[in-house]
Design an enzyme around this catalytic site. Structure first.
Site, PDB file in Angstrom:
ATOM      1  N   GLU A 169     131.151  26.874  96.380  1.00  0.00           N
ATOM      2  CA  GLU A 169     129.992  27.761  96.470  1.00  0.00           C
ATOM      3  C   GLU A 169     128.786  27.064  95.835  1.00  0.00           C
ATOM      4  OE1 GLU A 169     131.124  31.392  94.596  1.00  0.00           O
ATOM      5  OE2 GLU A 169     132.703  31.822  96.038  1.00  0.00           O
ATOM      6  N   ASP A 403     142.180  34.985  98.730  1.00  0.00           N
ATOM      7  CA  ASP A 403     141.117  34.584  97.809  1.00  0.00           C
ATOM      8  C   ASP A 403     141.612  33.643  96.709  1.00  0.00           C
ATOM      9  OD1 ASP A 403     138.575  34.546  96.747  1.00  0.00           O
ATOM     10  OD2 ASP A 403     138.437  36.709  96.463  1.00  0.00           O
ATOM     11  N   GLU A 452     134.616  32.033 103.409  1.00  0.00           N
ATOM     12  CA  GLU A 452     133.526  32.082 102.455  1.00  0.00           C
ATOM     13  C   GLU A 452     133.057  30.641 102.244  1.00  0.00           C
ATOM     14  OE1 GLU A 452     132.516  34.304  98.242  1.00  0.00           O
ATOM     15  OE2 GLU A 452     134.401  33.219  98.429  1.00  0.00           O
ATOM     16  N   GLU A 458     127.570  38.051  97.342  1.00  0.00           N
ATOM     17  CA  GLU A 458     128.309  38.651  96.235  1.00  0.00           C
ATOM     18  C   GLU A 458     127.719  38.246  94.884  1.00  0.00           C
ATOM     19  OE1 GLU A 458     132.307  37.180  96.673  1.00  0.00           O
ATOM     20  OE2 GLU A 458     131.960  35.569  95.235  1.00  0.00           O
TER      21      GLU A 458
END
Length: 653
Positions: A169, A403, A452, A458
């Site tokens: 990320e 996840d 993702e 988020e």
């Protein structure tokens, strides 16, 4: 130019390719079908390559290598060279960008005498290579080399990472390569501006190998690095497995293998990145029937913390709340409802939370034609994979959201492939979170509908640095999204400009305008697309829900319009019912664009527009709607405030 000789000195060598700064003993040139892109592969006692596009040097003096533990010291010896061309059309099961993809390329294969091959493909919009082995019996890949040399003044949007343990990320640092510094780790994809051409480095068809990363060096050089096979591991809690030490090899095998493709995507104009499908084209095709895969939109509970009000029940992780969510989804044509963290006891995936009656919920969802998506940590799923999938199938669950994998060594990559394959047996869709970038798994297993691997919305619940902002959002379509579908999770109805935004766990807000959020549903690609906010918020915004309930998640065709990396994007997409959608987004600068509608067929059309309101500079939630008549000769004026957006639907009049 002086030739630098490089000698091979290791008994562990199968093939070693070191940098050559001059001419090669033998050059093999591969042209793209339109002859505007070429790659020259030079082989002597080493192998290097150069890439040229439109006469411009894009990649120069690159080196690649592949080492195993199987071979004695030897020089490279070419046994056979073959060429081929392909011109076909692919029809994706899940139409992310388009229902048809032209797959046109020229291919060069070089077989060496020591059971290793090197395969290259040249496309009009990029080049790629991969290694293949014909080694029988057990062997280990001890190293793979890929080094790239660019000019120090070339620009990069660098997705910096601290370590291989990451959910990928990244935030992006835009700088010249000389200012990047040394030993800076990056996950893929990595986007460059080289000689006026956008160059994106990534990989495809990662199924049973370690993921490729980049590490910087002084002087414009970058090299591939790989997480080696895990040796000592430790599971902490319900979701984290840490690697304390690693083996001295990347991966091991017991049979001939095709390794991942290394991809260099090329774009003359920024907008060309939005239609690049090389990762999909290079992935292994699906072998089974996936006609049952159903894309759609999902109501997501976690982001809004089940914060429902104006109801006569206590909202939270309970059966009554999820029945309410199912009702909302059904009344708005949403295909799915997500049950995120809290539906099961985090110590055991087979143990339901006391306030959840899954039999009742699944039956209720079936009666409303709404599927359920169950979130889980990979650790708990892996512990009882077969048992859990059987139970999910018995309940009638439609998808799983897996996840916190946070690694891409060979062992973890194998987990992705195994889960995708086993979930397909039970006709379950898969949404991977806490994951590495897409590499084409969505072609091999079309039930894998989204990933993702992005610094997404988020983060608005707690990002005090305000890094999840419009400037960040306007980089994503040009790097991360080229790799594949992106579960950014848009849909915020609480919107604020950066100076007014603050973190709020129960009622989170986005940075940027309401229309910035709406435009994401056209710009950002995710066949399983989220509506992240509370039904209570959506019920208060019927004009926005008109757009959100209508906009599809898969597309018949995509037409990029006017774009600049990190600044603005405008794109048109056609739905399968023939209706067109337009999405425009800007960064923190206000902006005016002129959008030509010359992509429309002949005829008269009606366009309904959601645009930043007259007071959107003060209140990011302000928007206005207008409906006008247009045709293919119309030029639309698009005005966006700072962090703004523009969304439109076009239908035949």
């Amino acid at each position: 130019m002086r030739r630098k000789k490089i000698y091979l000195r290791t008994s562990a060598l199968l093939v070693l390719i070191m940098l050559s700064t001059g001419t090669f003993a033998k050059d093999y040139i591969l042209h793209s079908p339109d002859h505007r892109v070429s790659v020259t592969i030079g082989i002597s006692d080493s192998i290097g390559f150069n890439v040229i596009m439109d006469g411009k040097s894009i990649v120069k003096q690159a080196k690649i290598a592949f080492l195993t533990d199987m071979s004695a010291d030897k020089r490279l010896k070419v046994r056979k060279v073959s060429r081929s061309s392909v011109n076909t059309v692919l029809h994706p099961v899940v139409s992310q960008k388009a229902s048809m993809i032209a797959d046109i390329y020229n291919q060069l294969r070089i077989d060496f005498s020591d059971r290793i091959s090197l395969e290259w493909r040249a496309y009009d919009n990029g080049v790629s290579w991969r290694w293949l082995s014909n080694i029988k019996g057990e062997y280990k890949v001890t190293d793979e080399v890929a080094e790239f040399m660019f000019n120090k003044k070339d620009v990069v949007w660098y997705p910096g990472e601290k370590s291989f343990y990451s959910g990928n990320e990244p935030k992006f640092t835009k700088c010249t390569l000389e200012n990047l510094g040394a030993k800076k780790l990056a996950c893929l994809p990595v986007l460059f501006d080289i000689n006026g051409v956008k160059v994106l480095i990534t990989e495809a068809n990662l199924l049973d190998y370690a993921g490729m990363w980049l590490e910087s060096s002084i002087g414009g050089k970058l090299r591939a690095v790989f997480p080696h096979y895990p040796k000592e591991k430790e599971i902490k809690g319900d979701r984290d497995e840490y690697v304390h030490s690693r083996e001295n090899f990347i991966a091991w095998y017991s049979s001939p293998t095709e390794f991942p493709w290394r991809v260099i995507a090329l774009a003359r104009e920024d907008k060309d990145l939005l239609n690049n499908t090389l990762v999909y084209q290079l992935a292994t095709p699906a072998k089974d029937d996936f006609a049952w895969v159903k894309p759609g939109k999902a109501l997501w509970d976690w982001w809004n913390n089940c914060n429902i009000y104006k109801v006569d029940f206590k909202a939270g992780m309970n059966t009554e709340t999820y029945k309410y969510l199912i009702d909302f989804a059904a009344s708005n044509g949403l295909e799915y409802v997500v049950l995120d963290e809290g539906w099961y006891d985090l110590s055991d995936i087979m143990k339901l939370s006391r306030d959840i009656d899954m039999d009742e919920l699944s039956a209720y969802g079936r009666s409303k034609n709404v599927g359920l998506v169950l979130w889980c940590t990979w650790v708990r799923l892996d512990e009882k994979l077969d048992e859990a999938l059987k139970q999910f199938s018995k309940w009638g669950i439609k998808a799983i959201k897996v996840d916190f994998m946070s690694r891409d060594d060979q062992e973890m990559v194998g987990f992705y492939t195994r889960v995708s394959r086993e979930a397909a047996k039970y006709k379950l869709l898969v949404d991977f979170h806490g994951c590495y970038k897409p590499t084409g798994l969505y072609r091999t297993y079309p039930n894998v509908v989204t990933f993702e691997g992005v610094y997404g919305q988020e983060q608005c619940k707690g990002d005090r640095d305000k890094a999840i902002n419009p400037d960040h959002n306007l980089i994503l379509p040009f790097n991360r999204m080229v790799a594949g579908p992106m579960d950014y999770t848009p849909g915020a109805m609480e919107n604020a400009h950066k100076q007014e935004w603050y973190p709020n766990w129960n009622e989170p807000m986005s940075i940027g305008t309401r229309c910035h959020q709406l435009a994401m549903y056209v710009v950002y690609e995710s066949p399983l697309q989220m509506l992240s906010d509370s039904p209570t918020k959506y019920l208060a915004e019927p004009e926005c829900m008109e757009f959100l309930r209508t906009v599809p998640t898969v597309w018949k065709q995509t037409i990029p319009l006017d774009c600049k990396v990190g600044e603005y994007v405008s794109i048109a997409r056609q739905a399968f019912d023939g209706q067109w959608y337009i999405g425009c987004m800007t960064n923190s600068d206000s902006r005016e664009l002129s959008i030509k509608l010359d992509f429309l067929p002949e005829g008269e059309y009606q366009i309904k527009i959601w645009k930043d309101g007259i007071n959107a500079t003060r209140n990011a939630k302000d928007f206005s709607i207008e409906t006008i008549q247009v045709n293919k000769n119309t030029v639309l004026p698009v005005q966006m405030v700072s962090g703004g957006g523009y969304a439109a639907m076009i239908r035949k009049h």
